[in-house]
Structures are given as C-alpha cells and as structure tokens.
Motif scaffolding. Sequence first.
Motif, PDB file in Angstrom:
ATOM      1  N   SER A 132       0.838  -1.206   0.000  1.00  0.00           N
ATOM      2  CA  SER A 132       0.000   0.000   0.000  1.00  0.00           C
ATOM      3  C   SER A 132       0.869   1.250   0.000  1.00  0.00           C
ATOM      4  O   SER A 132       0.617   2.200  -0.748  1.00  0.00           O
ATOM      5  CB  SER A 132      -0.916   0.005   1.226  1.00  0.00           C
ATOM      6  OG  SER A 132      -1.694  -1.161   1.293  1.00  0.00           O
ATOM      7  N   GLY A 133       1.906   1.243   0.838  1.00  0.00           N
ATOM      8  CA  GLY A 133       2.813   2.380   0.887  1.00  0.00           C
ATOM      9  C   GLY A 133       3.561   2.589  -0.410  1.00  0.00           C
ATOM     10  O   GLY A 133       3.848   3.722  -0.811  1.00  0.00           O
ATOM     11  N   ASP A 134       3.877   1.487  -1.099  1.00  0.00           N
ATOM     12  CA  ASP A 134       4.586   1.549  -2.372  1.00  0.00           C
ATOM     13  C   ASP A 134       3.674   2.030  -3.496  1.00  0.00           C
ATOM     14  O   ASP A 134       4.101   2.714  -4.419  1.00  0.00           O
ATOM     15  CB  ASP A 134       5.128   0.156  -2.716  1.00  0.00           C
ATOM     16  CG  ASP A 134       6.417   0.230  -3.512  1.00  0.00           C
ATOM     17  OD1 ASP A 134       6.859   1.342  -3.840  1.00  0.00           O
ATOM     18  OD2 ASP A 134       6.988  -0.832  -3.813  1.00  0.00           O
ATOM     19  N   TYR A 135       2.408   1.670  -3.423  1.00  0.00           N
ATOM     20  CA  TYR A 135       1.474   1.901  -4.525  1.00  0.00           C
ATOM     21  C   TYR A 135       0.817   3.279  -4.461  1.00  0.00           C
ATOM     22  O   TYR A 135       0.589   3.903  -5.494  1.00  0.00           O
ATOM     23  CB  TYR A 135       0.389   0.823  -4.496  1.00  0.00           C
ATOM     24  CG  TYR A 135      -0.514   0.807  -5.702  1.00  0.00           C
ATOM     25  CD1 TYR A 135      -0.007   0.544  -6.974  1.00  0.00           C
ATOM     26  CD2 TYR A 135      -1.880   1.046  -5.577  1.00  0.00           C
ATOM     27  CE1 TYR A 135      -0.839   0.516  -8.078  1.00  0.00           C
ATOM     28  CE2 TYR A 135      -2.716   1.009  -6.675  1.00  0.00           C
ATOM     29  CZ  TYR A 135      -2.194   0.746  -7.929  1.00  0.00           C
ATOM     30  OH  TYR A 135      -3.025   0.717  -9.021  1.00  0.00           O
ATOM     31  N   MET A 136       0.503   3.741  -3.247  1.00  0.00           N
ATOM     32  CA  MET A 136      -0.200   5.020  -3.101  1.00  0.00           C
ATOM     33  C   MET A 136       0.813   6.152  -3.209  1.00  0.00           C
ATOM     34  O   MET A 136       1.342   6.647  -2.220  1.00  0.00           O
ATOM     35  CB  MET A 136      -0.958   5.060  -1.774  1.00  0.00           C
ATOM     36  CG  MET A 136      -2.066   4.042  -1.697  1.00  0.00           C
ATOM     37  SD  MET A 136      -3.059   4.108  -0.181  1.00  0.00           S
ATOM     38  CE  MET A 136      -1.865   3.679   1.073  1.00  0.00           C
ATOM     39  N   SER A 137       1.086   6.552  -4.423  1.00  0.00           N
ATOM     40  CA  SER A 137       2.119   7.547  -4.696  1.00  0.00           C
ATOM     41  C   SER A 137       1.553   8.958  -4.602  1.00  0.00           C
ATOM     42  O   SER A 137       0.383   9.171  -4.272  1.00  0.00           O
ATOM     43  CB  SER A 137       2.697   7.325  -6.096  1.00  0.00           C
ATOM     44  OG  SER A 137       1.699   7.614  -7.071  1.00  0.00           O
ATOM     45  N   ALA A 138       2.396   9.929  -4.929  1.00  0.00           N
ATOM     46  CA  ALA A 138       1.946  11.321  -4.954  1.00  0.00           C
ATOM     47  C   ALA A 138       0.839  11.501  -5.986  1.00  0.00           C
ATOM     48  O   ALA A 138      -0.056  12.334  -5.821  1.00  0.00           O
ATOM     49  CB  ALA A 138       3.127  12.236  -5.265  1.00  0.00           C
ATOM     50  N   MET A 147       5.918   0.937   5.175  1.00  0.00           N
ATOM     51  CA  MET A 147       4.884   0.644   6.165  1.00  0.00           C
ATOM     52  C   MET A 147       4.567   1.891   7.002  1.00  0.00           C
ATOM     53  O   MET A 147       3.389   2.199   7.252  1.00  0.00           O
ATOM     54  CB  MET A 147       5.340  -0.512   7.062  1.00  0.00           C
ATOM     55  CG  MET A 147       5.358  -1.857   6.366  1.00  0.00           C
ATOM     56  SD  MET A 147       6.295  -3.130   7.270  1.00  0.00           S
ATOM     57  CE  MET A 147       5.371  -3.236   8.790  1.00  0.00           C
ATOM     58  N   VAL A 148       5.598   2.590   7.443  1.00  0.00           N
ATOM     59  CA  VAL A 148       5.391   3.825   8.223  1.00  0.00           C
ATOM     60  C   VAL A 148       4.630   4.842   7.387  1.00  0.00           C
ATOM     61  O   VAL A 148       3.680   5.489   7.860  1.00  0.00           O
ATOM     62  CB  VAL A 148       6.749   4.408   8.681  1.00  0.00           C
ATOM     63  CG1 VAL A 148       6.564   5.800   9.271  1.00  0.00           C
ATOM     64  CG2 VAL A 148       7.404   3.483   9.702  1.00  0.00           C
ATOM     65  N   LYS A 149       5.037   4.980   6.131  1.00  0.00           N
ATOM     66  CA  LYS A 149       4.382   5.941   5.236  1.00  0.00           C
ATOM     67  C   LYS A 149       2.916   5.594   5.023  1.00  0.00           C
ATOM     68  O   LYS A 149       2.040   6.469   4.998  1.00  0.00           O
ATOM     69  CB  LYS A 149       5.124   5.982   3.906  1.00  0.00           C
ATOM     70  CG  LYS A 149       4.396   6.730   2.802  1.00  0.00           C
ATOM     71  CD  LYS A 149       3.731   5.764   1.850  1.00  0.00           C
ATOM     72  CE  LYS A 149       2.875   6.478   0.841  1.00  0.00           C
ATOM     73  NZ  LYS A 149       2.870   5.840  -0.460  1.00  0.00           N
ATOM     74  N   ALA A 150       2.601   4.296   4.869  1.00  0.00           N
ATOM     75  CA  ALA A 150       1.209   3.887   4.654  1.00  0.00           C
ATOM     76  C   ALA A 150       0.342   4.262   5.849  1.00  0.00           C
ATOM     77  O   ALA A 150      -0.779   4.768   5.688  1.00  0.00           O
ATOM     78  CB  ALA A 150       1.140   2.384   4.398  1.00  0.00           C
TER      79      ALA A 150
END
Length: 539
Positions: A63-69, A196-199
């Motif tokens: 999720s963190g990798d996919y949900m970009s700017a 993970m933290v970013k998500a």
Amino acid sequence: MSPTIQLAAGTSEHRPLIITLFSLFVVATLVITVWAGRQTKGAEDFYAGGRQFTGFQNGLAISGDYMSAASFLGIAGAIAISGYDGFLYSIGFLVAWLVALLLVAEPLRNSGRFTMGDVLAYRMRQRPIRTAAGTSTIVVSIFYLLAQMAGAGALVSLLLGITSEAGKILIVVLVGIVMILYVTIGGMKGTTWVQMVKAVLLIAGTLLITFLVMLKFNFNISTLLGEAAEHSGKGAAFLEPGLKYGATATSKIDFISLGIALVLGTAGLPHILIRFYTVPTAQAARKSVIWAIGIIGSFYLMTLALGFGAAALIDQKTIIESNPAGNTAALLVAQEIGGGADSTGGAILLAVISAVAFATILAVVAGLTLASSSSFAHDLYVNVIRKGKASDKEEVRAARYAAIGIGAVAIVLGVFARGLNVAGLVALAFAVAASANLPTILYSLFWRRFTTQGALWSVYGGLTSSVVLVLFSPVVSGKATSMFPGVDFHWFPLENPGLISIPLGFLLGWVGSLLSKEEPDTGKYAELEVRSLTGSGAV
C-alpha cells in the motif's frame, strides 16, 4: 492574491513547523533504514528482506509503495476539477489490484527469486531475456521516478516558499540523496519499513481530512456532493460521466485507453512485483494482496471527500491557478478546513498533510530505486555480464552501486523535469508496464508455446511502441498542458497509448513465438507450471 501566494503567506510564520515535520520524518526513517541495514547480510536480505515479512506487513508495505503522490495529490485534484470523471482514476487503480491478485501474485512469488527476469528466464535463453527484462524494468522505474522527483520539487518549493531556481534544484537533489541512502543502506528491509510507516501516516492523514470535511457537512454525503456541484460552476454535470472524457469521440476513446493502462499496468509494475518475494509462502503473498486491496480501497474511497470537499469549499479558479492539474487541491482543502490561509489551525493542518505527502514521495522513490537497481544487479550484472558467476557479496555491491547510478540519473532528469506534466510521465510508466511486462509474464506462466523470440518481440515491441506513441501524443506537445506547450509535433491523438501498445505487446509475443524456429522447452514449462501453482522448488 494568487493561491500559490496564499499557501506561502499562510505558512510563512509557521514555516519552522513544516521544516520540523519534514525533518522528523526523514530522520526517523533514516534511523529505521540504518537499523535494517545492520540486519542485511546477503542478497536474500537485500532483495527480498530475508522473506521474513508477514502477509499484513507486506500488504501495508505494498500500500505504501502503490499510493504515490499521483494517488494522494493527483486524484484529489482530478476529482476537484473533473468531478465524476476524476473519481474514475480511483476505480481504475483499485480494480487493477484484482488483476494482480488473480493473475500474478501467487504464481510470481512461487516462480521467481528476486526479479521479474527470474520468471521470464526460467524456460527461456537467459542472457537475451534478462537483458530485455532489466531494460524494461529500468525504463519504467526511471519514468515513474521522474514523476515523483518532479512532484517532490514542486511540493516542497511551494510549501517552503522557495522561488529561486537554485533552491528548487537543491530540493530535487536532496530528495534524490535521501532516496539513495534508503536503498543502499537498508535494502529491501529498510525500504519495506519506510513504506509501512508511510502507509500508516497516509491513511491517518487522509482519515483526518475526510473526518473534518464530512464534519463540515454534518456527515451528509448528499449535501457534500450538492455543494461541490453547485460551487464547481458546472452544476449537475459535475456529478455525471462525461465532463472530461465525454465531450468528443477522441476523449471517449482516450478514457478507454487510460482505463486499460491503469487496470493492466499495476500487474506489470516492477516495484510492485518485487514485493511478492518478501513473504515466506504463497499463502502470505495472497494475504498481502488482500490486505493491500482493503487498505488501498479505503484510501481511494476517502479521495471522494478530498476531491469533492475541495470542489465544495474552494473556488475552481483558485484550485486551477494554484496548479493547472489540481495537484494542490488536497493541500488547499486541508488549509481551508483548518481555519483558512491566515489561521494557525490551517497552517498546522497544511504542514501535517504536506509532511504526509512528502513521506509518500520518499517511500515510493525508494521502492522504485530498489526495483531498478535490483534488476540491474541481478539480471544484467550477475546473469548477463558475469554469466552467473558473481558471489552474493559482489551482487549486493553491484546493486548498491546501481542504486547510486540510477538515483543520479533520476536527480539529473528530475532537475530538468521540474516544470513538466508529471501525469504524462506516470501514464507512460503504466503504459510501458502493461505493454512490455505483463504480456511476457502471462505468456511465460500460462502458454506452453511461448519462446525466447516471442518474449523479446513482446518486451521490446511493447516498450518501443508505448514510448514512441507518448512522445508524439498531446502529452508531450500541442496543448497548453503538454510537457512542451510551445511546440506541436504530435500526430497520435490519444494521451495514453494503452489501447494500441498493450494489444500490440500481446500480439508481438504471440506472432514472435509462432514464427520462431526454436522449439519451446515443454519440460521446463511443465516444471514452471507445477512450481507456479504449488510453490514446489521455490526459494
């Protein structure tokens, strides 16, 4: 007063707060990266995090990798400007995960070790296939990286009030340096924890804005949508299909092309594909995608509140003047519901959401850099240049050097791309992934007759056609929103090449295999079939 000045003026006295939040995130994630780097012992740890992550952890990281700017800022802006048609981006991104779950998640995890090239080369000639896979991975990653770097430069420059070109260049360089540090020090373990933290931060920040927007409208969705339609100046048409993609026959076809690229592109994105290798079992791979669907689906539902909230609370002219593509709509609505441009609450909420957006960019660029450097080291350096004779230590060293090199390229291109249309770059990445990577993956896994020649035709044909069509499309020239608005050399009418290049990638793979003189290795195919379905023999 222009919206850009409004944002800058509203945050000028609170700029130390913004800088503090940015710095806290960067320092915290670098600490995580160093901690993870100390546990990275070999290629298995560097590329796949030792395959120690659970389904939930990997789902969070995906999720963190996919949900970009593009997701956080771009979709909110698309909805704020185009209404219903803008929300179609959210639907396309979410449906794409069903394709990834049903077609590639489990077979890919079972069949490969570290990269997409492992799966393609299993039953083909190693060197040409790995060269093609590595080339495609790096091209897709570079274009995606370019979009994120340009977005980072624009976001931070706007919020810190930096107007000089030297200052904007410095921001792009600093983002690139942090990105390189994440990958070279932490490898997959460090990158995964950062994602993970970013998500968690992104979901929390989006949930906060959604709650405050809905509170403003007494949690009545009908009232929110009605206000958005009325305030947009477009009336009921704002809530109906066709505002952006229904005006002409070309725009309708363009929407179909975009939809195909979005839905099929995800299953071919290299930085998403390598995440499936970080879990210990096929069952965990399935669980990680299911968790990702839940998390990403919740996020995209909340983009309704971000986008329609911006349309309801902020003038269309203000949104468009701030950024023609609407990329600052989420920031504007955060500032507005916090109390306005000159309020402390507005500045604080803007600072928090801006820090979340910056975290989003850093996590995604780390994943992209890791994917491209892994493919260079594992596919090109070890299996093509060294012919499989490199040690684990040499392989990891090559990956780290590759991360530095690819990061440097991204920094240089990002400096030149500061004023370019980043949406076109993201669309290109999705189109290339769907045109070059997905056909070869599916044929390799499910078609016995597939040959090396078919794979090469598919990868290079899909890669070349998608790049050429975008270069000669309105994305690059011929429109006010093009990358080069002052010139017009476009002859391809669509803004996304997916409708042409994706079927062409599949067709070339099929024709190339049928015309190939080599006999497909049916024994290897049978082994791959068993392995992809059961995980037997997988690392």
